[in-house]
Write an enzyme that holds these catalytic residues in place. Structure first.
Site, PDB file in Angstrom:
ATOM      1  N   TYR A  58     -10.102  -9.809  10.100  1.00 43.91           N
ATOM      2  CA  TYR A  58     -10.269 -10.466   8.800  1.00 43.91           C
ATOM      3  C   TYR A  58     -10.450 -11.972   8.962  1.00 43.91           C
ATOM      4  CZ  TYR A  58      -8.895  -6.013   6.769  1.00 43.91           C
ATOM      5  OH  TYR A  58      -8.846  -4.696   6.418  1.00 43.91           O
ATOM      6  N   HIS A 100      -1.194   0.401   5.520  1.00 40.75           N
ATOM      7  CA  HIS A 100      -1.825   1.442   6.331  1.00 40.75           C
ATOM      8  C   HIS A 100      -0.931   2.673   6.527  1.00 40.75           C
ATOM      9  CE1 HIS A 100      -5.099  -1.332   8.249  1.00 40.75           C
ATOM     10  NE2 HIS A 100      -4.948  -1.540   6.944  1.00 40.75           N
ATOM     11  N   GLU A 120     -15.641   3.916   9.040  1.00 35.63           N
ATOM     12  CA  GLU A 120     -16.236   4.940   9.890  1.00 35.63           C
ATOM     13  C   GLU A 120     -16.199   6.324   9.259  1.00 35.63           C
ATOM     14  OE1 GLU A 120     -14.964   3.108  14.276  1.00 35.63           O
ATOM     15  OE2 GLU A 120     -14.395   5.148  13.710  1.00 35.63           O
ATOM     16  N   TYR A 180     -11.015   8.034  19.145  1.00 34.01           N
ATOM     17  CA  TYR A 180     -12.006   7.367  18.304  1.00 34.01           C
ATOM     18  C   TYR A 180     -11.922   5.841  18.365  1.00 34.01           C
ATOM     19  CZ  TYR A 180     -13.335  11.986  17.130  1.00 34.01           C
ATOM     20  OH  TYR A 180     -13.800  13.279  17.250  1.00 34.01           O
ATOM     21  N   GLN A 191       0.809  -1.214   0.000  1.00 29.45           N
ATOM     22  CA  GLN A 191       0.000   0.000   0.000  1.00 29.45           C
ATOM     23  C   GLN A 191       0.847   1.271   0.000  1.00 29.45           C
ATOM     24  OE1 GLN A 191      -2.765  -0.308   3.294  1.00 29.45           O
ATOM     25  NE2 GLN A 191      -3.677  -2.193   2.509  1.00 29.45           N
TER      26      GLN A 191
END
Length: 422
Positions: free
Chosen positions: A312, A196, A291, A301, A129
Site C-alpha cells: 500500500y 484479514h 487473484e 499460490y 474487518q
C-alpha cells in the site's frame, strides 16, 4: 448451483413468485451493462495499473476484453434498511438467511424486512474487518435444518476465524433460534489484529467443506501463509465435524496441518464451485493483484513471496517477484483491484449470456464483475456497475442474481435483484 436446484425442488414456484412479485420495491438499469456497445472488445478496466513494470505471465491473464455482445441488465431493490450485512443464503421457501457483521443473524421476510435476531448466535468479535462472516446451508438442510457459519472469535491469546455448526429452527414471528451450536474448526494460531479474517464456506460434491481464511495482513503473521504448520493464508478442507479428510494433501506429514488443502493465499472473501464441482476463489491482493485461482491440493499460490501488485506504500512486496518455479500463477489478476467479496457460478437460464460465468462482488469496483471462461482461462470480463460496494453475490431460485450492498465502515445494507432487461 446443483445443490441449490435440489434445495428448491417442490418450492421453486412459490419462491419465484415471492422474489419477483412481492419483494420488488424500486428498480433501475445498470448504466454501462450493454448500453455502451462501442466498448465491446476492449478491457473493462481503463485505469493505469499500480505496478506498471509488471507483466502478465501469459496472454489474457489480466485485462481480458469485454464480450462482443454485452447483455443489458436491470436491477431492483428487493430489501432495504437492513443492518450491515456480510453474507446471504436462500432458504428452501425462498426467504433469505443473512448475517450481519455486528453479530446478528436474520431471516428476510416476504415484506423485504429483517425478522428478529435469531437467538443462539455465539459471541462475535466485531471491529475492523472482524465480525459474523459467511453462512452456508448443509447439503441435507431440508431434512436436518443444519447451517454452518464463520465468525471472528475473541480468544485469550488473540483472535481468529472460527467455523460453527447449528440447527436453524425458524419461528412464526419471522425469527428463530440456533440449537446445538458447536464450534467445529478454529484457524490457528490466534493473532491480536483486526484484519484479514477471510472467509467463505463452500460445500463440495462429496459434502466436504472448504473454508477460506486470511493471513491476518500484518508483516509478522502474513509470512505464515507459506508455513504448513500455521493456519494463516490457507484453504482448508474438512468434514462436517471440522476434521481433516483422509485424502487431504498433507495428512500424515510432519509439521503440517492435515486440514490444509492449499497455501500461499492472502485474504479470500470469494469462493464457489464451478459446474464440475471444483473450487474457485478470488482473493484480495495488495495494491493491485487481486487473484482468481482454482486451488488444487497441496499447491502453493505464492503470497507473500510471489505476487502481482505493490505494498500500500507503493513499495514492492518482498523482492517484487511475480513468478517462480515453485508457486502457481493466478488464472487471472486485477490491477487496479476490484476488492472481491462474494462469488457465484451462473448455471441458470434467466441470463443465458452469463451461462458458465463466475459472478464476483466488487467492493472497490462497486458492482458485479462477470468472468466468462474458456476452459480454465478467462475469455471475457464484463462489469455491471451498481454504484455500491457489493459484499456478497448469489443466484436465486428464479435464475436472477442477488447482490448484497454495504457502506464502508458500517451503515445499512440493501439486497439487489439483477435480471436481463426486456
Amino acid at each position: 448451483m446443483k445443490r441449490l436446484n435440489r434445495l428448491f425442488t417442490g418450492s421453486a414456484i412459490a419462491a419465484v413468485l415471492f422474489v419477483t412479485a412481492v419483494f420488488a420495491q424500486t428498480q433501475g438499469t445498470a448504466p454501462a451493462a450493454g448500453a455502451q456497445t462501442s466498448q465491446a472488445g476492449k478491457p473493462a478496466e481503463t485505469k493505469q495499473p499500480n505496478a506498471r513494470n509488471q507483466k502478465p505471465a501469459f496472454a489474457g491473464q489480466t485485462r481480458a476484453p469485454q464480450p462482443p455482445d454485452m447483455v443489458k441488465i436491470s436491477h431492483e431493490v428487493v430489501a432495504d434498511n437492513l443492518p450491515h450485512l456480510w453474507s446471504m443464503e436462500f432458504l428452501p421457501d425462498g426467504r433469505m438467511l443473512v448475517t450481519a457483521k455486528a453479530g446478528a443473524m436474520h431471516i428476510i421476510g416476504k415484506d423485504g424486512k429483517a425478522g428478529p435476531d435469531i437467538e443462539g448466535v455465539p459471541k462475535v468479535l466485531a471491529r475492523g474487518q472482524a465480525g459474523l462472516l459467511d453462512v452456508a446451508l448443509a447439503p441435507d438442510f431440508e431434512t436436518s435444518g443444519m447451517i454452518f457459519f464463520s465468525f471472528s472469535e475473541d480468544r485469550e491469546d488473540g483472535n481468529g476465524t472460527s467455523v460453527a455448526s447449528a440447527k436453524l429452527v425458524p419461528d412464526e414471528a419471522g425469527g428463530g433460534k440456533l440449537e446445538d451450536v458447536k464450534v467445529i474448526f478454529r484457524q490457528m494460531p490466534s493473532y491480536d489484529g483486526n484484519n484479514h479474517f477471510g472467509s467463505r464456506l463452500v460445500f463440495g460434491p462429496q459434502n466436504e467443506l472448504y473454508v477460506t481464511v486470511g493471513e491476518r495482513s500484518d508483516p509478522e503473521p502474513r509470512v505464515q501463509a507459506q508455513d504448513l504448520a500455521s493456519g494463516l493464508g490457507k484453504v482448508f478442507r474438512v468434514d462436517m465435524d471440522g476434521k481433516a479428510l483422509p485424502d487431504n494433501p498433507f495428512v500424515g506429514q510432519d509439521d503440517a496441518l492435515p486440514e490444509i488443502w492449499s497455501l500461499g493465499h492472502r485474504n479470500m472473501q470469494a469462493a464457489t464451485l464451478d459446474g464440475q464441482g471444483r473450487l474457485w476463489t478470488v482473493e484480495h491482493g495488495p495494491r493491485g493483484g487481486d487473484e482468481l485461482n482454482r486451488p488444487e491440493p497441496g499447491k502453493n499460490y505464492g503470497w507473500p513471496e510471489v505476487t502481482y501488485g505493490l505494498e500500500y506504500s507503493g513499495k514492492p512486496v518482498g523482492k517484487g517477484i511475480t513468478q517462480n518455479a515453485h508457486t502457481e500463477q493466478p488464472v487471472y489478476y486485477w490491477d487496479p483491484v476490484i476488492a472481491p467479496s462474494g462469488m457465484a457460478y451462473y448455471d441458470a437460464d434467466a441470463v443465458p449470456e452469463w451461462k458458465g460465468a463466475f459472478l464476483v462482488g466488487g467492493l472497490v469496483s462497486q458492482g458485479v464483475v462477470v468472468i466468462h471462461m474458456d476452459g480454465e482461462k478467462v475469455k471475457y470480463e464484463e462489469r455491471v456497475p451498481l454504484e455500491a460496494r457489493i459484499r456478497d453475490v448469489k443466484v436465486g431460485p428464479d435464475g436472477a442474481v442477488y447482490a448484497v450492498t454495504e457502506q464502508r465502515g458500517g451503515g445499512k445494507s440493501t439486497i439487489l435483484r439483477l435480471t436481463k432487461a426486456s
